[in-house]
Design a protein around this motif. Sequence first.
Motif, PDB file in Angstrom:
ATOM      1  N   LEU A 276     -28.025  27.470  -8.960  1.00 21.12           N
ATOM      2  CA  LEU A 276     -29.091  27.200  -7.823  1.00 21.12           C
ATOM      3  C   LEU A 276     -28.585  27.441  -6.249  1.00 21.12           C
ATOM      4  N   PRO A 277     -29.563  28.143  -5.519  1.00 19.93           N
ATOM      5  CA  PRO A 277     -29.499  28.601  -4.501  1.00 19.93           C
ATOM      6  C   PRO A 277     -28.555  27.659  -3.070  1.00 19.93           C
ATOM      7  N   VAL A 278     -27.793  28.258  -2.462  1.00 18.57           N
ATOM      8  CA  VAL A 278     -27.691  27.273  -1.270  1.00 18.57           C
ATOM      9  C   VAL A 278     -27.379  27.610   0.176  1.00 18.57           C
ATOM     10  N   THR A 279     -28.155  26.256   1.011  1.00 16.68           N
ATOM     11  CA  THR A 279     -28.752  27.391   2.158  1.00 16.68           C
ATOM     12  C   THR A 279     -28.121  25.950   3.813  1.00 16.68           C
ATOM     13  N   GLY A 280     -27.051  26.558   3.999  1.00 12.57           N
ATOM     14  CA  GLY A 280     -26.937  25.001   4.587  1.00 12.57           C
ATOM     15  C   GLY A 280     -24.937  25.796   5.529  1.00 12.57           C
ATOM     16  N   VAL A 281     -24.101  24.645   6.169  1.00 10.79           N
ATOM     17  CA  VAL A 281     -22.935  25.131   6.788  1.00 10.79           C
ATOM     18  C   VAL A 281     -22.138  23.852   6.365  1.00 10.79           C
ATOM     19  N   ILE A 282     -21.158  24.235   5.824  1.00  8.03           N
ATOM     20  CA  ILE A 282     -20.246  23.808   4.968  1.00  8.03           C
ATOM     21  C   ILE A 282     -18.927  23.890   6.045  1.00  8.03           C
ATOM     22  N   VAL A 283     -18.534  22.833   6.409  1.00  9.10           N
ATOM     23  CA  VAL A 283     -17.095  22.405   7.080  1.00  9.10           C
ATOM     24  C   VAL A 283     -15.812  22.043   6.028  1.00  9.10           C
ATOM     25  N   LEU A 284     -15.307  23.093   7.230  1.00  9.16           N
ATOM     26  CA  LEU A 284     -14.229  23.191   6.269  1.00  9.16           C
ATOM     27  C   LEU A 284     -13.197  22.507   6.088  1.00  9.16           C
ATOM     28  N   ASP A 285     -12.633  20.697   6.314  1.00 12.73           N
ATOM     29  CA  ASP A 285     -12.032  19.746   6.620  1.00 12.73           C
ATOM     30  C   ASP A 285     -10.732  19.587   6.256  1.00 12.73           C
ATOM     31  N   ASP A 286     -11.731  18.412   4.483  1.00  8.95           N
ATOM     32  CA  ASP A 286     -10.678  17.822   3.061  1.00  8.95           C
ATOM     33  C   ASP A 286     -11.741  18.526   2.177  1.00  8.95           C
ATOM     34  N   HIS A 287     -11.152  18.851   0.737  1.00  9.88           N
ATOM     35  CA  HIS A 287     -11.843  18.675  -0.552  1.00  9.88           C
ATOM     36  C   HIS A 287     -12.629  17.747  -1.033  1.00  9.88           C
ATOM     37  N   ALA A 288     -12.277  16.301  -0.773  1.00  5.82           N
ATOM     38  CA  ALA A 288     -13.488  15.626  -0.521  1.00  5.82           C
ATOM     39  C   ALA A 288     -14.889  15.483   0.197  1.00  5.82           C
ATOM     40  N   SER A 289     -14.569  15.520   1.422  1.00  4.16           N
ATOM     41  CA  SER A 289     -15.213  15.920   2.388  1.00  4.16           C
ATOM     42  C   SER A 289     -16.764  16.859   1.984  1.00  4.16           C
ATOM     43  N   VAL A 290     -15.778  17.716   1.702  1.00  2.58           N
ATOM     44  CA  VAL A 290     -16.615  19.151   1.225  1.00  2.58           C
ATOM     45  C   VAL A 290     -17.631  18.434  -0.405  1.00  2.58           C
ATOM     46  N   ALA A 291     -17.486  18.124  -0.878  1.00  4.46           N
ATOM     47  CA  ALA A 291     -18.067  17.506  -2.381  1.00  4.46           C
ATOM     48  C   ALA A 291     -18.899  17.130  -2.098  1.00  4.46           C
ATOM     49  N   THR A 292     -18.599  15.513  -0.835  1.00  7.19           N
ATOM     50  CA  THR A 292     -19.870  15.251  -0.660  1.00  7.19           C
ATOM     51  C   THR A 292     -21.026  15.514   0.405  1.00  7.19           C
ATOM     52  N   ARG A 293     -20.364  16.470   0.854  1.00 10.98           N
ATOM     53  CA  ARG A 293     -21.411  17.191   1.728  1.00 10.98           C
ATOM     54  C   ARG A 293     -22.534  18.497   0.517  1.00 10.98           C
ATOM     55  N   LEU A 294     -21.803  18.996  -0.553  1.00 10.09           N
ATOM     56  CA  LEU A 294     -22.542  19.191  -1.307  1.00 10.09           C
ATOM     57  C   LEU A 294     -23.619  19.047  -2.059  1.00 10.09           C
ATOM     58  N   SER A 295     -22.950  17.111  -2.233  1.00 10.88           N
ATOM     59  CA  SER A 295     -24.136  15.811  -3.274  1.00 10.88           C
ATOM     60  C   SER A 295     -24.994  15.909  -2.331  1.00 10.88           C
ATOM     61  N   LEU A 296     -25.308  16.125  -0.988  1.00 16.29           N
ATOM     62  CA  LEU A 296     -26.047  16.208   0.483  1.00 16.29           C
ATOM     63  C   LEU A 296     -26.886  16.973   0.156  1.00 16.29           C
TER      64      LEU A 296
END
Length: 314
Positions: A276-296
């Motif tokens: 699946l292609p991904v386009t966007g910015v991922i902020v590397l703050d903590d593991h749980a928040s990163v997973a939440t952003r991926l789901s959005l």
Amino acid sequence: MAQASAWLARLQRDDVGETDGLEFDAWLAASPANGEAYRAALSAWHAFEARPEAVLEELAAETRRAARRPAATRRWLVGGGMAVAAALTAVAVLPTLDGPANVQTYSTAKGQHQRVTLADGSVVDLNAETRMTVRFARRERRVELGDGQAIFDIAHDRRRPFTVEASGRAVRVLGTQFDVRNRSGDVTVTVARGRVQVRPVASSKTGQAFALGPGQRLAIGRAGVARLTAVDAQEALGWRSGRLVYRGEPLAEVVADLNRQFVEQIEVTDPALARLPVTGVIVLDDHASVATRLSLMLPVRSVPSEQGLLLLRK
């Protein structure tokens, strides 16, 4: 002549930097005689390098002869024997600067970043899970980048080119800022400032050479297929400030990057989901928040797993 010989020695130092270069240029511009004296000193040093034993023997003999000459003749030697004086100074000073290369190794663990200031003033930012070996000698600056990623901000030194080797490719620069990524044999070079040349290493008989300028990225796959594109170079350098920027990259590659930044791992077991292609910015703050952003960003959800989190389709 004494100044020329001193400059010859100073510019051979391993820690020579931009300040040395600027002061040397100013000294050359101060008088045409300075350039002539430096060329004479350099010529004498090249003669010494070509036949050091013969030159040393002749210099010793000339010194003995000069000691037996009248004072007036000795004064002429001081004023007119510039090449001899330059060679004497170079022989006395430079051999101490031509020893074995200084070798240092740096490495980072999962989730670790490191900033390294090298002996020449160059600054290197290492991404997580990166290994780098630095070899500095009098005539070259060489880095071997193992599996990993690093941003290089290179101090200018026209006499000692800076070369980064990664998976059979050599990135050669004089002074610039660029990013090199070497992951599982796939090499990517992105230039933010200056110009670099990317070519196969000397031992390789195949491959094409490329010249890159600011805002250009060269991606070379394990099979040797190369692709040159225009990019926002600051996006490639974003990981240094805790931001990963993607434009149509497969989810599997994004997850691999994230797994280098955190001890808790993210898994993708569905092959179709991994593509699946991904386009966007991922902020590397903590593991749980990163997973939440991926789901959005994507039609995915995360559930706990033995490794950390497992990504599934929504």
